[in-house]
Design an enzyme around this catalytic site. Sequence first.
Site, mmCIF file in Angstrom:
data_model
loop_
_atom_site.group_PDB
_atom_site.id
_atom_site.type_symbol
_atom_site.label_atom_id
_atom_site.label_comp_id
_atom_site.label_asym_id
_atom_site.label_seq_id
_atom_site.Cartn_x
_atom_site.Cartn_y
_atom_site.Cartn_z
ATOM 1 N N ASP A 36 5.615 13.102 -16.685
ATOM 2 C CA ASP A 36 6.201 13.244 -15.358
ATOM 3 C C ASP A 36 5.083 13.595 -14.377
ATOM 4 O O ASP A 36 4.449 14.645 -14.495
ATOM 5 C CB ASP A 36 7.273 14.340 -15.358
ATOM 6 C CG ASP A 36 8.043 14.418 -14.045
ATOM 7 O OD1 ASP A 36 7.593 13.807 -13.054
ATOM 8 O OD2 ASP A 36 9.085 15.087 -14.010
ATOM 9 N N LEU A 37 4.833 12.699 -13.406
ATOM 10 C CA LEU A 37 3.760 12.947 -12.449
ATOM 11 C C LEU A 37 3.996 14.202 -11.626
ATOM 12 O O LEU A 37 3.048 14.798 -11.113
ATOM 13 C CB LEU A 37 3.597 11.747 -11.507
ATOM 14 C CG LEU A 37 2.865 10.522 -12.062
ATOM 15 C CD1 LEU A 37 2.767 9.443 -11.004
ATOM 16 C CD2 LEU A 37 1.487 10.897 -12.569
ATOM 17 N N THR A 101 -2.194 1.096 -2.119
ATOM 18 C CA THR A 101 -1.346 0.378 -1.178
ATOM 19 C C THR A 101 -2.025 0.075 0.146
ATOM 20 O O THR A 101 -2.978 0.768 0.547
ATOM 21 C CB THR A 101 -0.076 1.220 -0.908
ATOM 22 O OG1 THR A 101 0.724 0.602 0.108
ATOM 23 C CG2 THR A 101 -0.450 2.614 -0.413
ATOM 24 N N TYR A 125 4.141 8.587 3.046
ATOM 25 C CA TYR A 125 3.849 7.791 1.852
ATOM 26 C C TYR A 125 2.381 7.377 1.826
ATOM 27 O O TYR A 125 1.691 7.561 0.820
ATOM 28 C CB TYR A 125 4.754 6.562 1.803
ATOM 29 C CG TYR A 125 4.360 5.567 0.740
ATOM 30 C CD1 TYR A 125 4.551 5.837 -0.607
ATOM 31 C CD2 TYR A 125 3.775 4.338 1.096
ATOM 32 C CE1 TYR A 125 4.173 4.927 -1.587
ATOM 33 C CE2 TYR A 125 3.399 3.429 0.126
ATOM 34 C CZ TYR A 125 3.597 3.722 -1.210
ATOM 35 O OH TYR A 125 3.214 2.819 -2.168
ATOM 36 N N LYS A 129 -0.575 8.406 -0.925
ATOM 37 C CA LYS A 129 -1.319 7.439 -1.732
ATOM 38 C C LYS A 129 -2.821 7.546 -1.458
ATOM 39 O O LYS A 129 -3.628 7.378 -2.382
ATOM 40 C CB LYS A 129 -0.822 6.022 -1.443
ATOM 41 C CG LYS A 129 0.590 5.739 -1.950
ATOM 42 C CD LYS A 129 0.704 5.852 -3.464
ATOM 43 C CE LYS A 129 0.059 4.683 -4.173
ATOM 44 N NZ LYS A 129 0.247 4.756 -5.657
ATOM 45 N N TRP A 150 3.172 -5.607 -0.421
ATOM 46 C CA TRP A 150 4.356 -6.465 -0.373
ATOM 47 C C TRP A 150 4.690 -7.022 -1.760
ATOM 48 O O TRP A 150 4.833 -8.224 -1.962
ATOM 49 C CB TRP A 150 4.141 -7.605 0.627
ATOM 50 C CG TRP A 150 4.045 -7.178 2.055
ATOM 51 C CD1 TRP A 150 3.667 -5.948 2.533
ATOM 52 C CD2 TRP A 150 4.309 -7.990 3.204
ATOM 53 N NE1 TRP A 150 3.677 -5.946 3.904
ATOM 54 C CE2 TRP A 150 4.065 -7.180 4.347
ATOM 55 C CE3 TRP A 150 4.699 -9.313 3.388
ATOM 56 C CZ2 TRP A 150 4.217 -7.660 5.645
ATOM 57 C CZ3 TRP A 150 4.846 -9.792 4.681
ATOM 58 C CH2 TRP A 150 4.621 -8.969 5.800
#
Length: 295
Positions: A36-37, A101, A125, A129, A150
């Site tokens: 579990d991160l 991303t 978000y 990241k 995408w």
Amino acid sequence: MRIAVTGRTGQVVQSLLARAGAAGVTVIPVGRPEFDLAQPESVQQALAAARPDCVVNAAAYTAVDKAETEPELAMRINGAGAGAVAAAAAALGVPLIQISTDYVFDGMASRPWREDDPTAPLGAYGLSKLAGEDAVAAATRNHAILRTAWVYSPYGANFVKTMLRLAESRDEVGVVSDQLGSPTSALDLADAIIAVAKALVARPGDASLRGIFHAAGTGEASWADLAETVFAASAALGGPSATVRRIATLDYPTPARRPTNSRLDCSLLAERHGLHLPPWQDSVQACVATLLAQP
């Protein structure tokens, strides 16, 4: 070669599993409850049990809009969690591939983004990241960070599947036309991940194979372009289709701001790893055909 990939149900994990046999590798998903991160103490033991030659961190908090109300959770999973995976890979003495991303950029450039362009995330978000990228780089030099964009596939929830579902009940669908990006098949991305993993394992002393790379479908599109391609591919196969009504981002407000320009320049991946992802239109058509063939 054994590749441990974090997560069990995501698009990248499922695509790696689908591509593993043809590539001659074994993919071992590592996920909850053992891993579990959000609980970094679980990471080392779960990855060690997989006995990997390479680790791919594909698990992430990906709810872009929800992250605006849960920034601490997003940061714990995507930031500290990624760092914990990198530290575990370093302890095991194996390379790490981190999936990142286009959201690390603000979208304001007039050309596709290069790896060394300044980062400036627009929301929680993207910030999380980017923190993950920094944590990975701090934990191990033996890494390749693959930024993508995408992502769609026959698996999980994604734009292509949403468009086909909407076309079953609507004659017209409003789709944003003033955001540009590089649509990416998770299956194509999986092929690239496996190739990068093989290179990292085979050439441990080659620093040029390590660092940040952009890995996205070849070409560019707006969301409206992508939707029209999905509907055309579906119609050609007798599947559901709809007319696209092109709308502006302002007409479709969301809690999180999206980059206007998410195009990624992937020339460094081609130069260092010899990898070119296929044209996005070809991969979309293949994905639609797969989805329509499913019962």
